[in-house]
Each structure stands twice: as C-alpha cells, then as structure tokens.
Design a protein around this motif. Structure first.
Motif, PDB file in Angstrom:
ATOM      1  N   GLN A  44       0.834  -1.206   0.000  1.00  0.00           N
ATOM      2  CA  GLN A  44       0.000   0.000   0.000  1.00  0.00           C
ATOM      3  C   GLN A  44       0.872   1.260   0.000  1.00  0.00           C
ATOM      4  O   GLN A  44       0.759   2.114   0.869  1.00  0.00           O
ATOM      5  CB  GLN A  44      -0.956  -0.009   1.194  1.00  0.00           C
ATOM      6  N   CYS A  45       1.722   1.367  -0.984  1.00  0.00           N
ATOM      7  CA  CYS A  45       2.739   2.429  -1.042  1.00  0.00           C
ATOM      8  C   CYS A  45       2.176   3.799  -1.404  1.00  0.00           C
ATOM      9  O   CYS A  45       2.919   4.773  -1.459  1.00  0.00           O
ATOM     10  CB  CYS A  45       3.840   2.038  -2.022  1.00  0.00           C
ATOM     11  N   TRP A  46       0.884   3.900  -1.651  1.00  0.00           N
ATOM     12  CA  TRP A  46       0.297   5.145  -2.150  1.00  0.00           C
ATOM     13  C   TRP A  46       0.032   6.164  -1.044  1.00  0.00           C
ATOM     14  O   TRP A  46      -0.221   5.833   0.103  1.00  0.00           O
ATOM     15  CB  TRP A  46      -1.008   4.875  -2.896  1.00  0.00           C
ATOM     16  N   GLU A  47       0.087   7.414  -1.463  1.00  0.00           N
ATOM     17  CA  GLU A  47      -0.370   8.563  -0.689  1.00  0.00           C
ATOM     18  C   GLU A  47      -1.149   9.409  -1.679  1.00  0.00           C
ATOM     19  O   GLU A  47      -0.726   9.571  -2.826  1.00  0.00           O
ATOM     20  CB  GLU A  47       0.796   9.372  -0.113  1.00  0.00           C
ATOM     21  N   VAL A  48      -2.291   9.951  -1.264  1.00  0.00           N
ATOM     22  CA  VAL A  48      -3.141  10.725  -2.156  1.00  0.00           C
ATOM     23  C   VAL A  48      -3.328  12.128  -1.588  1.00  0.00           C
ATOM     24  O   VAL A  48      -3.707  12.281  -0.426  1.00  0.00           O
ATOM     25  CB  VAL A  48      -4.515  10.046  -2.354  1.00  0.00           C
ATOM     26  N   ILE A  49      -3.054  13.124  -2.406  1.00  0.00           N
ATOM     27  CA  ILE A  49      -3.270  14.514  -2.024  1.00  0.00           C
ATOM     28  C   ILE A  49      -4.522  15.000  -2.744  1.00  0.00           C
ATOM     29  O   ILE A  49      -4.605  14.923  -3.979  1.00  0.00           O
ATOM     30  CB  ILE A  49      -2.060  15.398  -2.408  1.00  0.00           C
ATOM     31  N   VAL A  50      -5.501  15.483  -1.986  1.00  0.00           N
ATOM     32  CA  VAL A  50      -6.740  16.008  -2.544  1.00  0.00           C
ATOM     33  C   VAL A  50      -6.565  17.516  -2.721  1.00  0.00           C
ATOM     34  O   VAL A  50      -6.302  18.229  -1.753  1.00  0.00           O
ATOM     35  CB  VAL A  50      -7.941  15.720  -1.621  1.00  0.00           C
ATOM     36  N   VAL A  51      -6.700  17.980  -3.963  1.00  0.00           N
ATOM     37  CA  VAL A  51      -6.512  19.398  -4.266  1.00  0.00           C
ATOM     38  C   VAL A  51      -7.836  19.978  -4.757  1.00  0.00           C
ATOM     39  O   VAL A  51      -8.357  19.538  -5.789  1.00  0.00           O
ATOM     40  CB  VAL A  51      -5.418  19.603  -5.340  1.00  0.00           C
ATOM     41  N   ARG A  52      -8.348  20.953  -4.009  1.00  0.00           N
ATOM     42  CA  ARG A  52      -9.552  21.679  -4.398  1.00  0.00           C
ATOM     43  C   ARG A  52      -9.266  23.170  -4.587  1.00  0.00           C
ATOM     44  O   ARG A  52     -10.017  23.861  -5.262  1.00  0.00           O
ATOM     45  CB  ARG A  52     -10.647  21.518  -3.343  1.00  0.00           C
ATOM     46  N   ASP A  53      -8.213  23.668  -3.972  1.00  0.00           N
ATOM     47  CA  ASP A  53      -7.890  25.089  -3.981  1.00  0.00           C
ATOM     48  C   ASP A  53      -7.573  25.578  -5.399  1.00  0.00           C
ATOM     49  O   ASP A  53      -6.658  25.042  -6.045  1.00  0.00           O
ATOM     50  CB  ASP A  53      -6.702  25.355  -3.059  1.00  0.00           C
ATOM     51  N   PRO A  54      -8.305  26.578  -5.903  1.00  0.00           N
ATOM     52  CA  PRO A  54      -8.071  27.072  -7.271  1.00  0.00           C
ATOM     53  C   PRO A  54      -6.645  27.584  -7.495  1.00  0.00           C
ATOM     54  O   PRO A  54      -6.095  27.392  -8.587  1.00  0.00           O
ATOM     55  CB  PRO A  54      -9.094  28.204  -7.430  1.00  0.00           C
ATOM     56  N   ASP A  55      -6.045  28.221  -6.505  1.00  0.00           N
ATOM     57  CA  ASP A  55      -4.676  28.728  -6.671  1.00  0.00           C
ATOM     58  C   ASP A  55      -3.678  27.583  -6.820  1.00  0.00           C
ATOM     59  O   ASP A  55      -2.764  27.654  -7.643  1.00  0.00           O
ATOM     60  CB  ASP A  55      -4.268  29.622  -5.490  1.00  0.00           C
ATOM     61  N   THR A  56      -3.858  26.539  -6.040  1.00  0.00           N
ATOM     62  CA  THR A  56      -2.965  25.383  -6.146  1.00  0.00           C
ATOM     63  C   THR A  56      -3.141  24.695  -7.493  1.00  0.00           C
ATOM     64  O   THR A  56      -2.162  24.312  -8.134  1.00  0.00           O
ATOM     65  CB  THR A  56      -3.213  24.390  -4.986  1.00  0.00           C
ATOM     66  N   LYS A  57      -4.397  24.572  -7.941  1.00  0.00           N
ATOM     67  CA  LYS A  57      -4.635  23.953  -9.253  1.00  0.00           C
ATOM     68  C   LYS A  57      -4.015  24.796 -10.366  1.00  0.00           C
ATOM     69  O   LYS A  57      -3.453  24.249 -11.314  1.00  0.00           O
ATOM     70  CB  LYS A  57      -6.133  23.742  -9.486  1.00  0.00           C
ATOM     71  N   ALA A  58      -4.073  26.120 -10.234  1.00  0.00           N
ATOM     72  CA  ALA A  58      -3.449  26.994 -11.240  1.00  0.00           C
ATOM     73  C   ALA A  58      -1.935  26.795 -11.270  1.00  0.00           C
ATOM     74  O   ALA A  58      -1.322  26.769 -12.347  1.00  0.00           O
ATOM     75  CB  ALA A  58      -3.799  28.448 -10.958  1.00  0.00           C
ATOM     76  N   LYS A  59      -1.332  26.624 -10.104  1.00  0.00           N
ATOM     77  CA  LYS A  59       0.112  26.365 -10.052  1.00  0.00           C
ATOM     78  C   LYS A  59       0.440  25.016 -10.676  1.00  0.00           C
ATOM     79  O   LYS A  59       1.437  24.873 -11.388  1.00  0.00           O
ATOM     80  CB  LYS A  59       0.618  26.428  -8.609  1.00  0.00           C
ATOM     81  N   LEU A  60      -0.396  24.019 -10.414  1.00  0.00           N
ATOM     82  CA  LEU A  60      -0.187  22.698 -11.025  1.00  0.00           C
ATOM     83  C   LEU A  60      -0.341  22.781 -12.539  1.00  0.00           C
ATOM     84  O   LEU A  60       0.396  22.123 -13.277  1.00  0.00           O
ATOM     85  CB  LEU A  60      -1.161  21.671 -10.446  1.00  0.00           C
TER      86      LEU A  60
END
Length: 180
Positions: A44-60
C-alpha cells in the motif's frame, strides 16, 4: 460481471467538466477504491493529495507539459487527486529490490488509479489520467517529501461532454497462447 464490464467499457478520458463540485461522500468513495487496491505484498505504497484550492490547481497547471491535452482540465475540474508512491517499499523485501524492474510503486499506483477511474465512472464522474507534467515542480507545489514520487494528477468532476469510444484492438490482436 456484466455491470463491471459495462463500467470498464464506458470509462473515458474526460477533459471537460461541469461547474459543479464533487460532494465529499463521492470523493470518499473514490478514496475507498484506493484503500482496496491490490499492491505488491500489500505494501500500500500510495499517498493521495486532494486538491480543491483554485490557486494550487493553477500552479499545477503551470507544470503541464507542452501540448498536454489535459492542461485545462487541471483547473476546470473541481477536484484533482495527486497520487504519490513511497519509494523502496513496493517490490522490495528486507530493503532489497526483488525484481529486474526495480521499484514497483508505479505498477501499484496504476492499479489504484484504475480503481479510482472505474469507481468515478460508476458514480457518474469523469477523470483523465495526467502523466505529462513536471513532477519535480508539482512535488514542490504540493509539499511531497523526500522518499516519495508524484506520478499522476487525476482531475475529477462531472463530465460536460463524454467522447465516443476510441478504436480498440481486437482481443486476437494482442493475445498469445503458451508463447509470444
């Protein structure tokens, strides 16, 4: 089995989303699909980051590779999941790599990603698997620590349009019995 095959056959890469949030209960069902994913020796090596923030999505979005057709989806989707893998866990035994392919985390993340995509389809949501981006810049944006790699960004939302199925190879074209 018929229902499962219907979901598999109807899953599409969705890059256009409605302006509608994904409720927490549906998001939690997708995360539960990750929980139940198979992995190398149950690491179970996974880690999941939930991104909802519009500024963070814009940076991505700024990390997307040139010509990536999913570039707009990163900001258009109400949720983006970032799937990370812990290194030197999956495919290892007592700290030693056990296969010629080395670290197995990408395989395990692929399984988890497919579980999310199929569960999302079943819930009426759309996804697109994004791998063409600057992982190192995205890791920095998301604060992914050393010892982990960010492999996949997964925009998720309600599809505004669903493309038709792409042409698929026939089973006979890729199936070999006993030898290649």
């Amino acid at each position: 089995m018929a229902e499962l095959m219907d979901v598999i056959r109807s899953r599409r890469s969705i890059r256009n989303f409605e302006d509608k949030d994904v409720p927490d209960d549906l998001l939690n069902q997708l995360l539960d699909a990750v929980k139940w994913s198979q992995s190398w020796a149950n690491t179970q090596c996974w880690e999941v980051i939930v991104v909802r923030d519009p500024d963070t999505k814009a940076k991505l979005q700024e990390t997307m590779g040139k010509g990536n057709p999913a570039t707009k989806a990163i900001v258009a989707a109400p949720v983006v999941l970032a799937l990370c893998g812990k290194l030197q866990t999956s495919g290892y035994y007592k700290g030693q790599v056990t296969t010629k392919f080395g670290d197995w985390f990408l395989f395990d993340l692929g399984i988890a990603t497919q579980n999310i995509c199929l569960a999302a389809t079943d819930l009426g949501l759309g996804t697109v698997v994004v791998g063409l981006f600057d992982q190192d810049k995205a890791k920095e944006i998301l604060g992914v620590p050393e010892g982990y790699e960010l492999a996949v960004l997964l925009p998720i939302g309600y599809p505004s349009k669903v493309p038709s199925a792409p042409k698929r190879r026939e089973v006979e074209e890729f199936t070999h019995y006993e030898k290649f």
